[in-house]
Write an enzyme that holds these catalytic residues in place. Structure first.
Site, PDB file in Angstrom:
ATOM      1  N   LEU A 298       0.870  -1.171   0.000  1.00 25.30           N
ATOM      2  CA  LEU A 298       0.000   0.000   0.000  1.00 25.30           C
ATOM      3  C   LEU A 298       0.909   1.223   0.000  1.00 25.30           C
ATOM      4  O   LEU A 298       1.765   1.371   0.879  1.00 25.30           O
ATOM      5  CB  LEU A 298      -0.908   0.009   1.217  1.00 25.30           C
ATOM      6  N   ILE A 299       0.712   2.098  -0.987  1.00 25.26           N
ATOM      7  CA  ILE A 299       1.572   3.271  -1.166  1.00 25.26           C
ATOM      8  C   ILE A 299       0.706   4.521  -1.173  1.00 25.26           C
ATOM      9  O   ILE A 299      -0.300   4.584  -1.889  1.00 25.26           O
ATOM     10  CB  ILE A 299       2.352   3.190  -2.492  1.00 25.26           C
TER      11      ILE A 299
ATOM     12  N   CYS B 183       0.396   8.589  -4.724  1.00 29.65           N
ATOM     13  CA  CYS B 183       0.796   7.950  -5.989  1.00 29.65           C
ATOM     14  C   CYS B 183       0.406   8.715  -7.241  1.00 29.65           C
ATOM     15  O   CYS B 183       0.592   8.201  -8.348  1.00 29.65           O
ATOM     16  CB  CYS B 183       0.199   6.535  -6.069  1.00 29.65           C
TER      17      CYS B 183
ATOM     18  N   GLY C 260       5.366  11.790  -9.119  1.00 35.06           N
ATOM     19  CA  GLY C 260       6.637  11.769  -8.408  1.00 35.06           C
ATOM     20  C   GLY C 260       7.040  10.429  -7.838  1.00 35.06           C
ATOM     21  O   GLY C 260       6.928   9.378  -8.482  1.00 35.06           O
TER      22      GLY C 260
ATOM     23  N   GLY D 137       5.836   8.522  -5.388  1.00 32.20           N
ATOM     24  CA  GLY D 137       4.806   7.504  -5.180  1.00 32.20           C
ATOM     25  C   GLY D 137       4.412   6.816  -6.464  1.00 32.20           C
ATOM     26  O   GLY D 137       4.239   5.591  -6.497  1.00 32.20           O
TER      27      GLY D 137
ATOM     28  N   SER E  18      13.183  12.935   3.938  1.00 30.84           N
ATOM     29  CA  SER E  18      14.010  13.785   3.085  1.00 30.84           C
ATOM     30  C   SER E  18      15.430  13.851   3.611  1.00 30.84           C
ATOM     31  O   SER E  18      15.660  13.868   4.823  1.00 30.84           O
ATOM     32  CB  SER E  18      13.429  15.194   3.009  1.00 30.84           C
TER      33      SER E  18
ATOM     34  N   TYR F  33       9.040  22.543   7.175  1.00 35.19           N
ATOM     35  CA  TYR F  33       9.090  21.270   6.460  1.00 35.19           C
ATOM     36  C   TYR F  33      10.065  20.311   7.141  1.00 35.19           C
ATOM     37  O   TYR F  33       9.750  19.139   7.362  1.00 35.19           O
ATOM     38  CB  TYR F  33       9.504  21.515   5.017  1.00 35.19           C
TER      39      TYR F  33
END
Length: 243
Positions: A5-6, A9, A12, A14, A127, A138
């Protein structure tokens, strides 16, 4: 046949990750806020579901519809570019709701089945590019996920559940910059203009970057290699920063 499960999507990282798992014959549950079935190749092993990671009911519906999950990839996120003085607290809360609390909530929803089966992998995409000016909010949202993942790994190892962090660098192939800029508004007050100009001027076309395929391969490694480290940099710039 295993199922992943992602989240996030529609484009990018995903999207590239969903394609990679499909190419390797996995069942893929690809989730997006607004489903775009045509962005992925038609396959009987693919389901595209609407998911808002900030909505508990949406999470519950997707987890129930997905059935048994072997790997959870928390990839959905938003960017925020600007000096802290210029970012409204409503924007800060929105960012944390998606990047941090959304990751925690979806993990919490999936974890009981991993624990009961004594198997499962959680891959959180954060990140490698965080200790830079104009990214304080962020960075904080991603650093929280990093700490969450490291601590959670200690909790769930007893159930043979693995946790990993995939750390991409800067990518020209995602909507991060576009989304961050669209929310920027007055987020760079005049007092920070010189700093912002310096930051943007440092970037050149020859700088190493992260490609979406780099992230897909890193997520694949985390999902399929029990010996993979917890922290996996993805992309030439991320590898350089990690080194």
């Amino acid at each position: 046949m295993k199922t992943v499960l992602i989240t996030g999507c529609s484009s990018g990282f995903g999207l590239a990750t969903a394609r990679h798992f499909l190419e390797h014959d996995w069942n893929v549950v690809a989730t997006m806020r607004q489903p775009l079935p045509d962005v992925l190749p038609a396959s009987p092993r693919l389901r595209v579901l609407a998911l808002d990671v900030t909505d508990a009911d949406s999470i519950a519906r997707v987890v129930a519809a997905a059935g048994p999950i072997d790997v959870l990839v928390n990839n959905a996120g938003q960017g925020a570019l600007g000096a802290l003085e210029g970012i409204a607290m409503d924007r800060v809360r929105t960012l944390f709701e998606t990047n941090t609390l959304g990751t925690i909530a979806l993990t919490q929803a999936v974890l009981p089945q991993f624990r009961s089966r004594r198997a499962g992998v959680i891959v959180n995409v954060t990140s490698a590019v965080t200790l830079l000016p104009l990214l304080a909010v962020y960075s904080a949202s991603k650093a929280a996920v990093n700490a969450f993942t490291a601590s959670l790994a200690l909790e769930v190892a007893q159930f043979d559940v693995r946790c990993h962090l995939v750390l991409p660098g800067r990518s020209p192939e995602t909507r991060f910059g576009e989304n961050a800029l669209s929310h920027m508004g007055d987020a760079i007050p005049p007092a920070y203009a010189t700093l912002a100009n310096d930051v943007f001027a440092r970037r050149t076309p020859s700088d190493p970057v992260t490609h979406a395929a780099d992230v897909a391969r890193a997520v694949w490694r985390a999902a399929t290699d029990p010996s993979a480290p917890m922290h996996i940099p993805a992309g030439a710039d991320a590898v350089a920063l990690a080194g």
